[in-house]
Design an enzyme around this catalytic site. Structure first.
Site, PDB file in Angstrom:
ATOM      1  N   GLY A  18       0.823  -1.210  -0.249  1.00  0.00           N
ATOM      2  CA  GLY A  18      -0.121   0.240   0.083  1.00  0.00           C
ATOM      3  C   GLY A  18       0.813   1.213   0.053  1.00  0.00           C
ATOM      4  CB  SER A  19       4.192   2.368  -0.999  1.00  0.00           C
ATOM      5  OG  SER A  19       4.480   2.083  -2.403  1.00  0.00           O
ATOM      6  CG  ASN A  20       1.250   3.485  -5.671  1.00  0.00           C
ATOM      7  OD1 ASN A  20       1.595   4.701  -6.121  1.00  0.00           O
ATOM      8  ND2 ASN A  20       2.011   2.585  -5.970  1.00  0.00           N
ATOM      9  CG  LEU A  99     -11.463  -5.416 -11.060  1.00  0.00           C
ATOM     10  CD1 LEU A  99     -11.235  -3.698 -10.996  1.00  0.00           C
ATOM     11  CD2 LEU A  99     -11.920  -5.583  -9.665  1.00  0.00           C
ATOM     12  CG  ASN A 113      -4.502  -0.042 -12.324  1.00  0.00           C
ATOM     13  OD1 ASN A 113      -4.377  -0.387 -11.176  1.00  0.00           O
ATOM     14  ND2 ASN A 113      -3.778  -0.532 -13.455  1.00  0.00           N
ATOM     15  CG  HIS A 115       0.753  -0.985 -15.429  1.00  0.00           C
ATOM     16  ND1 HIS A 115       0.627  -2.167 -14.965  1.00  0.00           N
ATOM     17  CD2 HIS A 115       1.675  -0.925 -16.597  1.00  0.00           C
ATOM     18  CE1 HIS A 115       1.370  -3.039 -15.819  1.00  0.00           C
ATOM     19  NE2 HIS A 115       1.839  -2.420 -16.464  1.00  0.00           N
ATOM     20  CB  SER A 142       0.775   4.731 -17.206  1.00  0.00           C
ATOM     21  OG  SER A 142       2.008   4.602 -18.072  1.00  0.00           O
ATOM     22  CG  ASP A 151      -2.306  -3.367 -16.904  1.00  0.00           C
ATOM     23  OD1 ASP A 151      -2.762  -2.852 -15.717  1.00  0.00           O
ATOM     24  OD2 ASP A 151      -1.381  -4.516 -16.801  1.00  0.00           O
ATOM     25  CD  GLU A 180       4.435   2.753  -9.284  1.00  0.00           C
ATOM     26  OE1 GLU A 180       3.282   2.399  -8.511  1.00  0.00           O
ATOM     27  OE2 GLU A 180       5.269   1.548  -9.595  1.00  0.00           O
TER      28      GLU A 180
HETATM   29  C1  GAR Z   1       2.950  -0.622  -7.413  1.00  0.00           C
HETATM   30  O1  GAR Z   1       4.225  -0.646  -8.182  1.00  0.00           O
HETATM   31  C2  GAR Z   1       1.856  -0.778  -8.593  1.00  0.00           C
HETATM   32  O2  GAR Z   1       2.178   0.164  -9.624  1.00  0.00           O
HETATM   33  C3  GAR Z   1       1.954  -2.089  -9.175  1.00  0.00           C
HETATM   34  O3  GAR Z   1       1.872  -2.896  -7.966  1.00  0.00           O
HETATM   35  C4  GAR Z   1       2.911  -2.017  -6.926  1.00  0.00           C
HETATM   36  C5  GAR Z   1       1.878  -1.864  -5.812  1.00  0.00           C
HETATM   37  O4  GAR Z   1       2.708  -1.421  -4.697  1.00  0.00           O
HETATM   38  N1  GAR Z   1       0.500  -2.372  -9.884  1.00  0.00           N
HETATM   39  C6  GAR Z   1       0.464  -3.368 -10.703  1.00  0.00           C
HETATM   40  O5  GAR Z   1       1.510  -3.803 -11.018  1.00  0.00           O
HETATM   41  C7  GAR Z   1      -0.890  -3.452 -11.218  1.00  0.00           C
HETATM   42  N2  GAR Z   1      -0.844  -3.968 -12.659  1.00  0.00           N
HETATM   43  P1  GAR Z   1       2.056  -0.458  -3.503  1.00  0.00           P
HETATM   44  O6  GAR Z   1       1.061  -1.716  -2.549  1.00  0.00           O
HETATM   45  O7  GAR Z   1       3.338  -0.246  -2.418  1.00  0.00           O
HETATM   46  O8  GAR Z   1       1.334   0.613  -3.650  1.00  0.00           O
END
Ligand code: GAR
Length: 221
Positions: A18-20, A99, A113, A115, A142, A151, A180
């Site tokens: 969950g860093s994003n 989904l 989303n 990516h 993106s 995607d 990101e």
């Molecule tokens: C992130 O790098 C995100 O872009 C990727 O998963 C990671 C989640 O990190 N998402 C995908 O690959 C989706 N196709 P986070 O839990 O630290 O946010």
């Protein structure tokens, strides 16, 4: 002084660290940000991001996809949770479930989303490994509207980073992840404030600066 507009109620859907989500939470701490995180939902009850959300006083829901007989069943329960929390916008942030069109179509234009690649390159998994294998000099991230194809969907924001000679998937991924955390809050801000117009595959942004400088790699020492 004019009254502040109501903030849009956002759910962040996660599967892991969950860093994003944390970057979105940090951005929404600013009272001037046009959205608030009203719910963090995970398909994995053990997702570390759920604890972070709770520590920040955000409501959380865990809906274990393994406890549901079908994708549709799982999504129906998710949809109920989103409706129960009066959610207006959905941010997928490392949500690792495909989904169905049934769910995606309920959120058309209201679900985005992130990516870890410069779409439409490197859809799917292992994006950093594949970028290194192809020898690209620029890679990135993106944010896009979610449509039924994985995607795919109109791109709202991208950040490019250089690929350096010594890069491993880990070092490259860390450079991408830092970006990101910049573009996801930016994209949510634009969406929540009504500044985006979808025109076919293109998303136009009200107030775009028209900046045309380029990122060139390699840069010489
Ligand atoms: C992130 O790098 C995100 O872009 C990727 O998963 C990671 C989640 O990190 N998402 C995908 O690959 C989706 N196709 P986070 O839990 O630290 O946010």
């Amino acid at each position: 002084m004019s009254a502040a507009l109501p903030r849009r109620r956002v759910a962040v859907l996660i599967s892991g660290r969950g860093s994003n989500m944390t970057s979105l939470l940090a951005a929404t701490k600013d009272p001037a940000f046009p959205a608030e995180i009203a719910l963090v939902l995970s398909n994995r009850p053990d997702a570390p991001g759920l604890a972070t959300a709770r520590e920040n006083g955000v409501a959380t829901v865990a809906i274990d996809h393994k406890q549901h007989a079908s994708r549709e069943d799982f999504e129906r329960v998710m949809q109920e949770a989103l409706v129960a929390h009066n959610i207006e916008l959905v941010c997928l942030a490392g949500f690792m479930r495909i989904l169905t069109p049934w769910f995606v179509e309920r959120w058309t234009g209201r679900m985005i989303n992130i990516h870890p690649a410069l779409l439409p390159l490197y859809k799917g998994l292992h994006t950093h490994e594949r970028a290194l294998a192809d020898g690209v000099k620029l890679h990135g991230a993106s944010v896009h509207f979610v449509v039924p194809g994985m995607d795919e969907g109109p791109i709202i924001a991208q950040a490019a980073v250089p690929v350096l000679d010594g890069d491993t998937p880990g070092t490259l991924g860390a450079r991408v992840l830092a970006q990101e955390h910049v573009i996801y809050p930016l994209a949510l801000r634009l969406l929540a404030s009504g500044r985006l117009t979808v025109d076919g595959a293109r998303v136009r942004t009200a107030g775009e600066a028209g900046e045309t400088s380029a990122l060139v790699a390699p840069q010489l020492a």
